[in-house]
Design a protein around this motif. Structure first.
Motif, short mmCIF file in Angstrom:
data_model
loop_
_atom_site.label_atom_id
_atom_site.label_comp_id
_atom_site.label_asym_id
_atom_site.label_seq_id
_atom_site.Cartn_x
_atom_site.Cartn_y
_atom_site.Cartn_z
N GLN B 6 0.85 -1.18 0.00
CA GLN B 6 0.00 0.00 0.00
C GLN B 6 0.89 1.23 0.00
O GLN B 6 1.84 1.32 0.79
N ASP B 7 0.61 2.15 -0.88
CA ASP B 7 1.38 3.39 -0.96
C ASP B 7 1.13 4.20 0.31
O ASP B 7 -0.01 4.54 0.60
N PRO B 8 2.17 4.50 1.07
CA PRO B 8 1.97 5.19 2.34
C PRO B 8 1.63 6.67 2.22
O PRO B 8 1.25 7.30 3.20
N GLY B 9 1.71 7.20 1.00
CA GLY B 9 1.43 8.63 0.82
C GLY B 9 2.57 9.47 1.38
O GLY B 9 3.73 9.06 1.28
N PRO B 10 2.34 10.62 2.00
CA PRO B 10 1.01 11.13 2.33
C PRO B 10 0.28 11.68 1.10
O PRO B 10 0.89 12.01 0.12
N LEU B 11 -1.04 11.70 1.22
CA LEU B 11 -1.90 12.17 0.16
C LEU B 11 -2.67 13.38 0.69
O LEU B 11 -3.31 13.30 1.73
N SER B 12 -2.59 14.48 -0.04
CA SER B 12 -3.24 15.71 0.37
C SER B 12 -4.19 16.15 -0.73
O SER B 12 -3.77 16.28 -1.89
N VAL B 13 -5.47 16.35 -0.40
CA VAL B 13 -6.47 16.73 -1.40
C VAL B 13 -7.32 17.88 -0.87
O VAL B 13 -7.44 18.06 0.35
N PRO B 14 -7.91 18.67 -1.77
CA PRO B 14 -8.82 19.74 -1.30
C PRO B 14 -10.17 19.15 -0.92
O PRO B 14 -10.59 18.10 -1.43
N GLU B 15 -10.85 19.82 -0.05
CA GLU B 15 -12.19 19.39 0.36
C GLU B 15 -13.09 19.25 -0.86
O GLU B 15 -13.06 20.08 -1.77
N GLY B 16 -13.88 18.18 -0.89
CA GLY B 16 -14.79 17.94 -2.00
C GLY B 16 -14.20 17.06 -3.10
O GLY B 16 -14.92 16.59 -3.98
N ALA B 17 -12.91 16.78 -3.03
CA ALA B 17 -12.26 15.96 -4.05
C ALA B 17 -12.65 14.49 -3.90
O ALA B 17 -13.11 14.05 -2.85
N ILE B 18 -12.46 13.75 -4.99
CA ILE B 18 -12.61 12.28 -4.94
C ILE B 18 -11.24 11.69 -4.63
O ILE B 18 -10.25 12.02 -5.27
N VAL B 19 -11.22 10.82 -3.64
CA VAL B 19 -9.96 10.21 -3.22
C VAL B 19 -9.96 8.75 -3.64
O VAL B 19 -10.97 8.04 -3.51
N SER B 20 -8.83 8.29 -4.13
CA SER B 20 -8.67 6.89 -4.52
C SER B 20 -7.50 6.30 -3.75
O SER B 20 -6.38 6.80 -3.82
N LEU B 21 -7.77 5.27 -2.98
CA LEU B 21 -6.74 4.58 -2.20
C LEU B 21 -6.66 3.14 -2.70
O LEU B 21 -7.69 2.53 -3.00
#
Lengths: 114, 115
Positions: B6-21
């Motif tokens: 699993q990619d540890p990220g970190p992953l930063s997205v703006p509010e309202g975005a679609i996130v894919s893990l």
């Protein structure tokens, strides 16, 4: 709703000392699991108990032992502590008749070995 | 090679975005696939689970399993700042009759949703 209780929440020990971690599962849950999570690591399965009998064993060192008591609480005993044992130790409980992955985790015991 | 990657990220997205893990795995015996959410200094909390291949939706969360590719995903729609946490995938083989199931976790992806 009642959750999994772990005590103590924090524990500081010196090398070669002994530590005992306690876990109180959710009432009526018949299975208890222990996991170790090192800094920035995923939880590693240590051992599990079903109806007070050891059910499964993972990467638990020989220096560690665990048991589940008649009231279903469980204790993880750790001897000859090493610096590398510093980690967050989670206990989880489940009801065996429920879905396999529906394990409920406690807040963890943070063990620091100095 | 770890059984679960699993990619540890970190992953930063703006509010309202679609996130894919995402997670990949190598053990063909895995039959149950879970996603746990872990807030800082807390225990993992089960979000969703699926059995075998397919999709499962629960509110803003969708879990997908592709056993042929040994690949699982978690999608978060309309992400919220309260979704900021570490997301761990976990897997388990089919019931063995032993009364318990050891979960194999991925390393977790740390997600931050920025307001």
């Amino acid at each position: 709703a009642a959750g999994v209780i772990q005590s103590p929440r924090h524990l500081i020990k010196e090398k070669r000392e002994t530590a005992t971690l306690k876990c109180y599962p959710i009432p009526r849950h018949d299975t208890v699991y222990w996991y170790q999570q090192g800094p920035g690591q995923d939880p590693q399965f240590l051992i599990s108990f079903y109806e007070k009998m050891q059910s499964d064993k993972g990467s638990i060192p020989d220096r560690f032992s665990a048991q589940q008591f008649s009231d279903y609480h469980s204790e993880l005993n750790m001897s000859s502590l090493e610096l590398g044992d510093s980690a967050l130790y989670f206990c989880a409980s489940s009801l065996s008749s429920r879905f396999v992955g529906e394990q409920y985790f406690g807040p963890g015991t943070r063990l620091t070995v100095t | 090679q770890k059984e679960v990657e699993q990619d540890p990220g970190p992953l930063s997205v703006p509010e309202g975005a679609i996130v894919s893990l995402n997670c990949t795995y190598s053990n063909s015996a895995f039959q149950y696939f879970m996603w746990y959410r872990q807030y800082s200094r807390k225990g993992p909390e089960l979000l969703m689970y699926t059995y075998s291949s397919g999709n499962k939706e629960d509110g803003r969360f969708t879990a997908q399993v592709d056993k042929s590719s040994k690949y699982i995903s978690l999608f978060i729609r309309d992400s919220q700042p309260s979704d900021s946490a570490t997301y761990l995938c976990a897997m388990s083989p089919a019931y063995s009759g032993a009364g318990s199931y050891q979960l194999t976790f991925g390393k977790g992806t740390k997600l931050s949703v920025i307001p």
